[in-house]
Structures are given as C-alpha cells and as structure tokens.
Design an enzyme around this catalytic site. Structure first.
Site, PDB file in Angstrom:
ATOM      1  N   VAL A   1      40.014  46.842  43.799  1.00 13.98           N
ATOM      2  CA  VAL A   1      40.670  47.951  44.548  1.00 13.98           C
ATOM      3  C   VAL A   1      42.024  47.996  44.640  1.00 13.98           C
ATOM      4  CG1 VAL A   1      40.372  46.939  46.745  1.00 13.98           C
ATOM      5  CG2 VAL A   1      40.128  49.208  46.602  1.00 13.98           C
TER       6      VAL A   1
ATOM      7  N   HIS B   1      41.319  33.484  46.175  1.00 16.98           N
ATOM      8  CA  HIS B   1      41.059  34.779  45.928  1.00 16.98           C
ATOM      9  C   HIS B   1      39.866  35.057  45.631  1.00 16.98           C
ATOM     10  CE1 HIS B   1      43.365  38.845  44.659  1.00 16.98           C
ATOM     11  NE2 HIS B   1      42.194  39.078  45.220  1.00 16.98           N
ATOM     12  N   ILE B   2      39.019  34.889  46.568  1.00 20.05           N
ATOM     13  CA  ILE B   2      37.457  35.040  46.462  1.00 20.05           C
ATOM     14  C   ILE B   2      36.906  36.279  47.179  1.00 20.05           C
ATOM     15  CG2 ILE B   2      36.938  32.830  45.597  1.00 20.05           C
ATOM     16  CD1 ILE B   2      35.812  31.937  48.611  1.00 20.05           C
TER      17      ILE B   2
END
Lengths: 327, 355
Positions: free
Chosen positions: A83, A292-293
């Site tokens: 996104v 960054h999960i």
C-alpha cells in the site's frame, strides 16, 4: 496471439501462487520473473524491464527515472505489492502517462493487527519476559517484577487516522482506553466511530500514554519523530511505528529511550531495512524491533498477490483497476 | 527506567525502618493489637493501608522472593490474619502452626488453588481474594500473548537481532490472522469475557466456549455459543484457557484435546499450569498437530531452562506476568489489605471467597 502481440511483463520477485496463477492463466502475458525470495539486483532489474509493458514490483524495488528509462516507452502500468508507494518516483511515472496499481484495504486488518500486537508486546514487556524465562531470570512470581503499562484508563494518540490508523484505533478501544486522540492534515468524519479527538500534533505528543504512528511517508512526515518530538512525550509513554522508518529520527529515538525520556518503543519499520545487527537500537531492552512484517499473514499476502495481478492486467488492457493510485 | 521511582523509594524507606528480614508496623498499644503476617514485600499501598488503620500490628517478609517454609510456619504463630501471595501453600500444616487466633486469610491473587479450602472452612477462617481488579490486565496480557504467538513476534525479534532479516519478502514469517476466525474459550468467567471483548474488533467470526454448564449471562455479553469440549477443540482457530484449576480441570488440556485441534490453531494458557499436560503439548507442537502455543503459566514455576518446550520456535513462554501492570498490582495490594482488615473487624469483605 503472435509473440509480438504478447504483452511483456516483468515481475521483480517470486510472488504467492494466488497472484502468479492469475497472470499465467491470462494468455496475453509473456511473463519474466526474478524467481527468488531475495530482491532482484539492480543490474538485473534494469535488464529485465527493457521493453516491458507491465511491471509488478515490491516495496524493496526503487522505481525511479533510471528504471523507467531502461523500460522504455512500452511501459503502461506499474503494479506494486504494497500500500506504501514511497519507493515509486511518482512525478516521473505521471510524466510518462504510466498507471499505478497498489494494494490498500486488503492489508488494513492484518497491519492493524500487527501494530496492536507490537504495542501490547512492547507495553507489557513480552520479549523481555521471554528472555528472562530462557536465561534463568525467572525465579518465582514477584509482585513488581516485569510490570508494564496497561491500556486501561490510558490516552492513545494516533498520528495519521487513515485506513490503518482507524483500524488500529478500533482494536485498541475495548482495552479500556479513556481518550483517543489523533492528528493529521484535517479532521476525519470517521473518527467519530472511535470517539477520536482531533488535536494538534504537539498536544497529542504531550498528552498520550501511547503514541502510534500510522501516517504515510511524505516530505512533510520525513523525520517527524525527532528530538523535539520525544522531548514532549511523557516519561511513562510508549512509542509505536509501523508506518515507514524514515518518519523517525533513529538517533534521537535511541537517546530518548536510553535516557528514560520515554518508557519504550516498538518499531516494525526502520532505516535502513534490514537494520544492521550492530545498530544501537537493538541493544536496548525497552526497544522491540520487528523486521517489517505488518502484512505478513498467509491469507493477506495471497490476497495482495491476487490484487496486484489483477491491477496489472487492468493496466495492460486499459480497463478499470480495482485499486488504482491517483497520481 | 521500568520501575516506578516513587514505589522504589517507599520500599527502601520501609526496609530501613527495622531489621533486614522483617518489617513491622508500630502502634501505641502494640501488644494488644491483632497480629498479621504479610508473606512477601507487596506494593507499598497495601502496607500503608494496614499501617494507617491502627487496627493491626504486622510483620512482613521483606523480600521479592518467597518466604522459606520454616520461617513462614514460625511467623504465622498466633496471627489473627495472614496476607499471602500465590506461592504460599495454605494447608493444614500452616493453619495448625498459626493456631486458633487465625480469623482471616487474604490472598493477593484471584486464583486460590494454593489454599486448602476445606481446611479453611473447617476452621471458620474467612478468605479474601482479588478478582475484578486484575481482569483488565490479565485479559490484556492474554491477548498480547495470543498475538505474539500467532504473528510470531518472538521469532521475528530474534531474526532482527541475529541477521536473519534480509529484506522484505512475500512469505517470510507469515502468521495466522484473527480475521474470520473462530475463537474458543475454555472456562467462561470474567477473564474469558474480557478477552473476547478485546478480540472482537479484530473481526473474529465466532466465539464459542465450554464450561461445566452454560453461562448464558456471560455468554450473551460476547455472543458466544456453548459447545462441548470436543467441539471446542475441533472448531477453534484460537483456543484460550481461562478456567480455574480444580480437580476437574487438572490436565484437561492433553493429548485427547490436542489431537482434535486444527493444524493451524493457536493454543493460549494464562490460567494455571496444572490445566495443561506439558508432555502432550510438546508432542502436539513438535509434530505439527497445532501451529503454536503461548503460555504464561507452567508446571512448575519457574519452568527449568532445560525443559523441552524451550526448544520449540512455535512455543512462547512468559514468567506468569498476566497481572503485572503497576496500577493493577497496586490495586491488588490495596484490595488484599482491605479484605484483611474488614475480615478482622467481622465486617463483609470487599471481595470474599465463598467457601
């Protein structure tokens, strides 16, 4: 369809099967994939995009003028499996009349879930607890050992009450949050649903027990969370960032955590990614860092892959995209 | 940085008043006031309440660590009241050692499996405990543990520290989401309801529960359906154990339960360690019968560091910290003190355990 009529597509990574299937089954595409879990090297990327009509990329691929030039005039659509779009040179893309697809909404719930998970793990000191248990620090139940900060009766401040920010606020509410503050360029009508109070950034920072950063990365938000920011926060407050690493000045954050200016921080995003293993933030007990999960669940990644594949096909055929980024 | 500085300051002052291992509250007519023994260094707010009441003289085991059994048996002699925590076994031996003066037992916990209720009832000792004040903190920690387990946060923090973090990858460290899931609760009480209330906005599709019998009033609050234990196991994507430890629930989470659960399910226990058969849990986790487990309670506590459960990446173990928030522990301390004083006055306690 002749080989010449086939639409050339370059995919910069191995993506979930749900997405590949859609592209493979569409007979018009000539697919070229960097078939690896690791990022495509820059040189390979520049080679791979040559003559491409469509490009499916990840947030780890910087799509700038150099890449666009290497692709050439065929390029009609860029579809990103994310996104966030701070990795895309929007001006350059717009100039060339290229359309962009992205994946909002389908990852909102999962990212909000991870943000709340990170907030709770940080505030209630779960990684510390797990460490103590493993290394023999757990001797017995003790009245004040490993006490953390609870949400009950607290003030939560969300910076950026967009799709994800609102979803986070919804999930925090039943924990007994007393006040929900938010800030941004303008008030949002949907804030009513969570009894959100629109306040200036300074007030949010100084009054919140939990500060959650959920805004997009723009020139305005770059380095927003700096020394002055942390200096206004409460000593007992917890700082959470799952937006983009560059919104935070990491040296200032380190100082704030080390000196006790704020109680703890949880980050799912850093600068750079990955964060080098010798980075000072990784030495702090009161700093939880995740790689960054935010959107990392099997079903969400599958849905993201489907959406990005469909966005790409729409761009190739000049039809309406399910999720088109307005440039 | 993590300890409330004010609390630490007060603790230090109490500690320097008298001899290292005991703390006493001094009052004018000291020798005639009922004796109270406090078995651990509890948050100061509770001690202030005892001291200010002028009702009791008390001694305290002034340590973060449990009082040794022999010391405990010695100190309770002649006491009218005991304020304890969950590590003390209040059994016939201790009650005999205390003697006939003992009127009130106040525990700073909601669990009471460390108390011999029959023995207490026999001797007409009233019992105070601390429900409600800790419900929020425990529910919060349970949800924290559930999410930490389902979204693999411990594995993830480890990768970030040790160089396993390369770059953003599409399927790396993927977990299981709450959206569209079925959440099952074993033992629907205050805490079970509070957990469900917190999970609702994560778009849980369905809540189900089992218990000794249906609990319609509580179930209505969260629109949960009553099912059998077997169905609970079969249908739950997330299973939270929230029951009290009783002879009926001892070891109820065993092979029989785990073999019926879904392969992708997450098992969470923040009730009491004794409810779970740990060998069977190890089997279930290591053979992929279930996806992951999060435990805040174990048998024993602490769990020895060489226990097989520690070798599993998909098992998260916490050192019994469910009620460990500053405000909650203070509230528990105050309540335990107030329960004790009310009991000694022969008045209704704020929270009395019905025996």
């Amino acid at each position: 369809m002749s080989a010449q009529d086939m639409l050339k597509v370059f995919i910069t990574r191995r993506i979930p099967q749900e997405g590949m299937k859609i592209l493979q089954e569409d007979g018009r595409c000539n697919l070229s994939v960097w078939d690896s879990d690791e990022p495509v090297p820059r040189a390979e990327l520049l080679k791979g995009v040559a003559g491409a009509h469509g490009l499916l990329c990840l947030l780890s691929d910087r799509i700038d003028a150099e890449v666009l030039d290497a692709a050439g005039p065929n390029l009609k659509v860029i579809s990103t499996l994310s996104v966030g779009f701070d990795h895309l040179a929007i001006d350059e893309i717009k100039k060339r009349g290229i359309r962009v697809g992205y994946t909002p909404d389908v990852l909102t719930d999962t990212t909000a879930e991870l943000t709340v998970a990170l907030l709770l793990a940080t505030a209630r000191r779960l990684p510390e607890g797990v460490q103590e248990v493993k290394n023999g620090g757990w001797s017995t139940w003790k009245p004040l050992w490993l006490c953390g900060y609870g949400l009950s009766g607290s003030t939560v401040g969300v910076i950026g009450l967009g799709r994800i920010g609102l979803a986070i606020a919804r999930r925090l509410k039943p924990f007994g949050v007393k006040r929900l503050l938010y800030t941004g360029r303008q008030p949002k009508p949907q804030a009513q649903e969570v009894d959100g109070e629109y306040v200036p950034l300074e007030r949010l920072v100084s009054e919140s027990d939990f500060v959650v950063v959920a805004c997009s990365l723009t020139p305005d938000t770059q380095g927003l969370c700096d020394k002055a920011f942390f200096g206004k926060m409460k000593k007992s407050s917890v700082f959470i960032n799952t937006s983009r690493g560059a919104v935070v000045n990491q040296e200032d954050l380190f100082d704030a955590l080390k000196s006790g200016q704020i109680a703890a921080a949880g980050l799912d995003v850093t600068t750079p990614e990955p964060l080098p293993t010798n980075h000072p933030l990784l030495t702090l007990k009161n700093c939880v860092i995740l790689p960054h999960i935010g959107s990392a669940t099997y079903s969400t990644r599958g849905v993201m892959a489907e959406l990005s594949a469909n966005n790409l096909l729409a761009g190739l055929t000049g039809t309406e995209m399910q999720s088109e980024l307005k440039l | 940085m993590w300890c409330s500085r004010a609390a630490l300051g007060r603790l230090r002052r109490i500690g320097t008043e008298i001899a290292p291992r005991t703390v006493t509250g001094f009052h004018r007519a000291m020798s005639t006031l009922p004796k109270v023994y406090v078995t651990r260094k509890v948050p100061p707010v509770g001690l202030e309440i005892l001291r200010k009441s002028g009702q009791v003289q008390f001694e305290m085991w002034d340590s973060d660590d449990p009082v040794p059994r022999q010391e405990l048996l010695k100190k309770v002699k002649g006491c009218a009241g005991i304020l304890c925590v969950l590590t003390e076994k209040i059994d016939a031996e201790l009650l005999d050692a205390a003697g006939p003066n003992l009127k009130v037992l106040s525990t700073m916990s909601v669990g009471f499996d460390h108390l011999s209720l029959d023995e207490l009832k026999k001797r007409e000792i009233s019992v105070g405990y601390t429900p409600d004040v800790l419900t929020d903190a425990v529910a919060e920690l349970t949800v924290a543990l559930l999410l930490t387990t389902s979204r693999r946060l411990i594995e993830a923090t480890h990768e970030a520290k040790t160089g396993g973090w390369g770059t953003w990858r599409t399927l790396w460290l993927c977990g299981h989401e709450l959206a569209n899931s079925t959440v099952g609760i074993l033992g629907l009480g205050r805490i079970g309801v509070a957990i469900a209330e917190r999970l609702k906005p994560f778009k849980v599709k369905k809540f189900i529960y089992t218990d000794v019998e249906p609990r319609p009033e509580l179930a209505d609050m969260i629109q949960a359906d009553y099912v059998s234990l077997d169905e609970l196991a079969k249908q739950s994507d997330f299973l939270a154990i929230c029951c009290a430890l009783t002879p009926e629930t001892q070891g109820i989470c065993n092979k029989n339960l785990f073999t019926k659960m879904k392969k992708n399910s997450i098992f969470i226990n923040t009730s009491r360690g004794g409810v779970v058969n740990q060998e069977d849990l190890y089997e279930a986790l290591s053979t992929g019968l279930i996806a992951g487990a999060g435990l805040d309670v174990t048998t024993p506590e602490p769990l020895p560091t060489n226990h097989p459960l520690f070798t599993l990446k998909n098992c998260v173990i916490l050192p019994h910290i469910a009620s460990a928030s500053y405000t909650t522990r203070n509230a528990m301390s105050a309540l335990a003190a107030n329960n004790l004083l009310a009991g000694l006055r022969g008045e209704p306690m704020p929270k009395e355990l019905k025996l």
